[in-house]
Design an enzyme around this catalytic site. Structure first.
Site, short mmCIF file in Angstrom:
data_model
loop_
_atom_site.label_atom_id
_atom_site.label_comp_id
_atom_site.label_asym_id
_atom_site.label_seq_id
_atom_site.Cartn_x
_atom_site.Cartn_y
_atom_site.Cartn_z
CD GLU A 40 -2.89 -1.24 0.41
OE1 GLU A 40 -3.19 -0.23 -0.31
OE2 GLU A 40 -3.59 -2.33 0.24
CB CYS A 73 -1.79 7.34 1.42
SG CYS A 73 -3.12 6.65 2.12
#
Ligand code: NAD
Length: 495
Positions: free
Chosen positions: A239, A273
């Protein structure tokens, strides 16, 4: 004779706003990490054997501890990561929702279930079940030091794995709080352990023989993690970063889009993010949108005091990258309509809104991870989609449109989309979270996130003798003719 200094055996985690020491932690060596993984192996067997119900009880007891000590934990997050207390509480509330959902859904998603056996194996039953990997290594970042690693930890534990967790070197005390409170509800075995240190400690976790490695962090480190896991074919979930776009369509509620862009871009000091880093606004609403963002962003302030909207830049080295992106955007012909180059006063960066920035500029291409937003005027929604997709990242996106939200979302090449809000997908436990391209692969959250931490085992079992057995050398002479006829009859005609 050259004397080389021995590497430090401990490191301090610091309050990013003041630089004061929060706590000291060991720099765990590869031997320390290997020992933790070995300790975890029997613990993993014990945890697996508790079964779905046994684990659910423990995980829900842990959930209740986190919830009942929310203030204490939020205070620690505020000190070690820098974010305001309210943001820390928000982060914890989402992490708790995920923990609860994963613990409740694991049995249904991963437990044994019958599937159809098909014509060729009609005399057999077929079933599938998902088994834990054993020990899962989790390497986490600092920006959402609970929600982000817990997206792997909660789901890996619910699936029946033991976890060895290496938090970011910027947030080890937060990781320790999680591990210590888990031990209160699972005192019998080291099911969830902490290792601390820098990149070398993370690398050691990749090579310590874990069954799977879950990494969340930058794309550059994600590649190193994959390379370290490759020789042992250790599976990974990666991720990584993003450069998420928000699209403002011609029929958008411009006020709502302004609010979402400002919050999505500036909250957590832009260290998200899936934060909004780029906006593409259709020409007909561009001026109204820019005016709204200018008014709203000018009221937002980063600081360490209780009334600040966001905190400091947690990782000191990021400040220089943010400065370079702002300077580069202006050098490339962009204009700062809120803030500018002088908004950077480490450890704080005040809001910066940039317009007319060419698409090749680093501020549009690279992850800035600061409280900055670029806004570009586009001809129509098609151009907005094209520009949003022209990124090496593909994590999330947001679309503002009264009638065309879904149509636009379906054309976006990224893992998650929010229509008429920003980043909402991260709050929904049943939705898988993750990206494509440089944003990584694999999924945390949801049923996919549970399956990420388990491997499928398929089983067939003969219920009665097959009328025509083909998996034998002893098949009758007429078998070839019969099977040929059968296949032709079943599949040979186009329907
Ligand atoms: P980072 O890559 O610098 O570090 C992440 C973790 O990896 C840390 O624990 C670090 O110690 C460890 N590490 C460093 N070198 C290593 C190596 N060689 N082998 C193994 N581990 C190593 O990232 P960061 O600065 O902590 O986090 C910010 C990044 O994380 C941003 O790019 C952000 O977008 C991304 N992020 C992604 C998600 C997501 O779910 N996609 C969520 C949060 C943050």
């Amino acid at each position: 004779m050259t004397v080389t200094a021995a590497p430090p055996t401990t490191f301090d985690s610091l309050d990013p706003a003041t630089g004061s020491v929060v706590a000291a932690f060991p720099v765990d060596t590869s031997e320390d990490v290997a020992a933790a993984v070995e300790r975890a192996r029997p613990a993993a067997d014990w945890w697996r054997d508790l079964g779905f119900d046994g684990r659910k009880k423990r995980l829900r007891a842990w959930r209740s501890i986190i919830a009942s000590r929310l203030d204490e934990f939020a205070e620690l997050i505020h000190r070690e990561n820098g974010k305001p207390i309210f943001d820390a509480i928000g982060e914890l509330s989402i992490a708790i929702e995920h923990l609860d959902w994963a613990s409740g859904a694991a049995a249904k998603v991963l437990g044994r279930r019958r599937v159809g056996s098909g014509l060729l194996a009609m005399n057999q039953s077929a079933s599938i079940e998902y088994l834990p990997y054993g020990v899962v290594g989790v390497i986490g970042p600092w920006n959402y030091p609970v929600h982000t690693p817990m997206g792997s930890i909660s789901y890996a534990l619910a699936a029946g794995n033991a976890v060895v967790f290496k938090p970011s070197e910027f947030t080890p005390a937060i990781g320790k709080w999680l591990v210590d409170t888990f031990a209160e509800v699972v005192p019998e075995q080291p099911v969830f352990q902490l290792v601390t240190g820098f990149g070398a400690t993370g690398n050691a976790l990749c090579t310590a023989g874990v069954g799977k490695l879950a990494f969340t962090g930058s794309t550059a480190t994600g590649k190193k993690v994959m390379a370290a896991c490759a020789p042992t074919l250790t599976p990974v979930v990666i991720e990584c970063g993003g450069k998420d776009a928000l699209i403002v369509a011609a029929d958008a509620d411009v006020g709502a889009a302004v609010d979402a862009a400002v919050w999505g871009g500036l909250s957590n000091a832009g260290q998200t993010c899936a934060g909004v880093e780029r906006v593409y606004a259709v020409a007909s609403v561009y001026d109204e949108f820019v005016a709204g963002v200018t008014r709203a962003a000018a009221k937002i302030r980063g600081g360490a005091d209780a009334s600040a909207d966001y905190g400091p830049i947690t990782m000191p080295s990021q400040v220089e990258i943010i400065r370079q992106h702002i300077d580069g955007a202006i050098a490339d012909g962009g204009r700062a309509i809120v803030g500018g180059a002088d908004s950077v006063h480490a450890p704080f960066v005040q809001p910066v809104v940039l317009v007319d920035v060419p698409e090749h500029s680093a501020a549009v291409q690279e992850e800035t991870f600061g409280p900055t937003i670029t806004i570009a005027k586009v001809r129509d929604e098609a151009e907005a989609i094209e520009r949003a997709n022209a990124s090496r990242y593909g994590l999330g996106a947001a679309v503002f449109s009264a009638n065309r939200g879904r149509e636009i979302a379906e054309q976006l090449s990224c893992g998650c989309v929010s229509i008429n809000s920003a980043i909402s997908f991260a709050m929904v436990p049943e939705l898988p979270f993750g990206g494509v391209r440089d944003s990584g692969f694999g999924r945390i959250h949801g049923a996919d996130g549970l399956r990420e931490f388990a491997w499928p085992r398929s089983v067939t079992s003969v219920r009665f003798p097959a009328p025509l057995k083909v998996t034998t050398f002893q098949h009758p002479k007429y078998a070839r003719v019969l099977v040929t006829k059968m296949v032709r009859a079943r599949w040979g005609r186009s329907r």
